[in-house]
Design a protein around this motif. Structure first.
Motif, short mmCIF file in Angstrom:
data_model
loop_
_atom_site.label_atom_id
_atom_site.label_comp_id
_atom_site.label_asym_id
_atom_site.label_seq_id
_atom_site.Cartn_x
_atom_site.Cartn_y
_atom_site.Cartn_z
N ASP A 131 0.92 -1.12 0.07
CA ASP A 131 -0.14 -0.08 0.08
C ASP A 131 0.81 1.27 -0.10
OD1 ASP A 131 -2.15 -1.53 0.04
OD2 ASP A 131 -2.61 -1.31 2.19
N ARG A 150 2.26 2.00 -3.44
CA ARG A 150 1.29 2.34 -4.51
C ARG A 150 1.06 3.93 -3.93
NH1 ARG A 150 -1.49 -3.25 -3.41
NH2 ARG A 150 -0.90 -4.34 -5.23
N ALA A 151 0.85 4.23 -2.82
CA ALA A 151 0.75 5.49 -2.29
C ALA A 151 1.73 6.53 -2.44
CB ALA A 151 0.13 5.47 -0.96
N GLU A 159 2.03 -7.69 -2.28
CA GLU A 159 0.57 -7.83 -1.88
C GLU A 159 0.34 -9.61 -2.06
OE1 GLU A 159 -4.09 -7.16 -2.90
OE2 GLU A 159 -2.44 -6.01 -3.77
N ARG A 191 -11.28 4.44 3.66
CA ARG A 191 -10.95 2.99 3.76
C ARG A 191 -11.21 2.34 5.12
NH1 ARG A 191 -5.19 0.07 1.75
NH2 ARG A 191 -5.85 -2.11 2.52
N GLN A 228 -7.69 -6.10 2.94
CA GLN A 228 -6.81 -5.91 1.58
C GLN A 228 -7.58 -5.80 0.45
OE1 GLN A 228 -3.86 -5.10 2.08
NE2 GLN A 228 -3.44 -4.75 -0.09
N SER A 241 -8.07 -2.33 -0.84
CA SER A 241 -6.89 -1.36 -1.55
C SER A 241 -7.18 -0.79 -2.60
CB SER A 241 -5.68 -2.17 -1.21
OG SER A 241 -5.61 -3.18 -2.33
N SER A 282 -6.30 -2.40 -5.38
CA SER A 282 -5.09 -2.98 -6.30
C SER A 282 -5.86 -3.96 -7.39
CB SER A 282 -4.33 -3.68 -5.50
OG SER A 282 -4.99 -4.79 -4.83
#
Length: 264
Positions: free
Chosen positions: A35, A38-39, A96, A142, A167, A170, A172
């Protein structure tokens, strides 16, 4: 599915994933790191930059994550960032996936139950528009969605199931249901199984279910886990989907075949 350099990088990181001990924490830490990457586009770019030496990237992630994740998870992350990745997003996706593997292993003998629970939650989400919309609503945080999941599943399922469903929020994957289907597939692979989706007009008796699972296992040369869906559109008989194979023995299918033969 990882390809090329990313497949090799994934294998290298998977090799240092512990087989036992604290795996629930390891899984959560890998989810959190995925996470984070990705952020934080800047961190992700450096972590996957082929011009930066692998050890330098590993040291960077160690400094960022030190004392924030378990030593076991940190070793997996350091190994992963030291590799070469085909695409930038592959690193976060791999972490992940390894988090899912850790969660599955954390359940021990309950891994089969985990598979069933993840599948059941996926079916619940697909069948309940209100729940599906609540979990996909961009206006809800979230944390709010996670609280909804905890209220729905907490104490009713394995902790690992709750962790996987959380999860799945998220982003994804395209949808929560797609994420859960992917997680269940990974769980089956960890257990050396295949997964068959079985559609029937009414619930299968335990003896029929066992007989079908045994027959499919013999045919495919490995244990096959059944996901049974009761579908009103199945007039009678059974439809089995396993990988790219479809075995359609429903009445509707036979009627369609007969109609085509008559028309021809």
């Amino acid at each position: 599915m990882m390809r090329g350099a990313s497949a090799e990088a994934y294998a290298a990181a998977a090799a240092v994933l512990p087989g036992s001990g604290g795996l629930g924490r390891v899984g959560q830490d890998l989810f959190g790191t995925a996470d984070l990457l990705r952020a934080e586009p800047g961190l992700r770019r450096v972590a996957t930059d082929v011009s930066v030496p692998g050890e330098a990237k590993a040291d960077l992630l160690r400094s960022v994550l030190d004392q924030k994740v378990s030593p076991e998870a940190l070793e997996v992350v350091a190994t992963a960032v030291a590799q070469r990745w085909t695409a930038g997003r592959d690193l976060a996706d791999a972490l992940e996936q390894l988090g899912v593997v850790a969660m599955v292993r954390s359940t021990g003998d309950d891994a089969g139950r985990l598979e069933d629970e993840v599948f059941a939650v996926g079916q619940l989400v697909q069948a309940n528009p209100g729940l599906r919309d609540a979990l996909s609503d961009p206006a809800r945080s979230r944390a709010d969605k996670s609280a909804l999941v905890e209220g729905l599943l907490g104490g009713r399922t394995l902790p690992a199931t709750v962790a996987l469903v959380r999860q799945s929020l998220s982003g994804s994957h395209r949808t929560v249901a797609v994420a859960l289907a992917s997680y269940q597939k990974i769980a089956a692979e960890v257990r050396g199984e295949g997964v068959a989706t079985v559609r029937v007009a009414r619930p299968l008796a335990d003896t029929d279910r066992d007989r079908l699972a045994a027959a499919l296992s013999r045919s495919y040369g490995r244990t096959v886990h059944l996901n049974v869906i009761v579908d009103p559109d199945v007039i009678g008989g059974i439809r089995v989907e396993i990988g790219d194979d479809v075995i359609d023995g429903t009445v509707a299918s036979r009627l369609d075949d007969a109609g085509r033969k008559l028309a021809g």
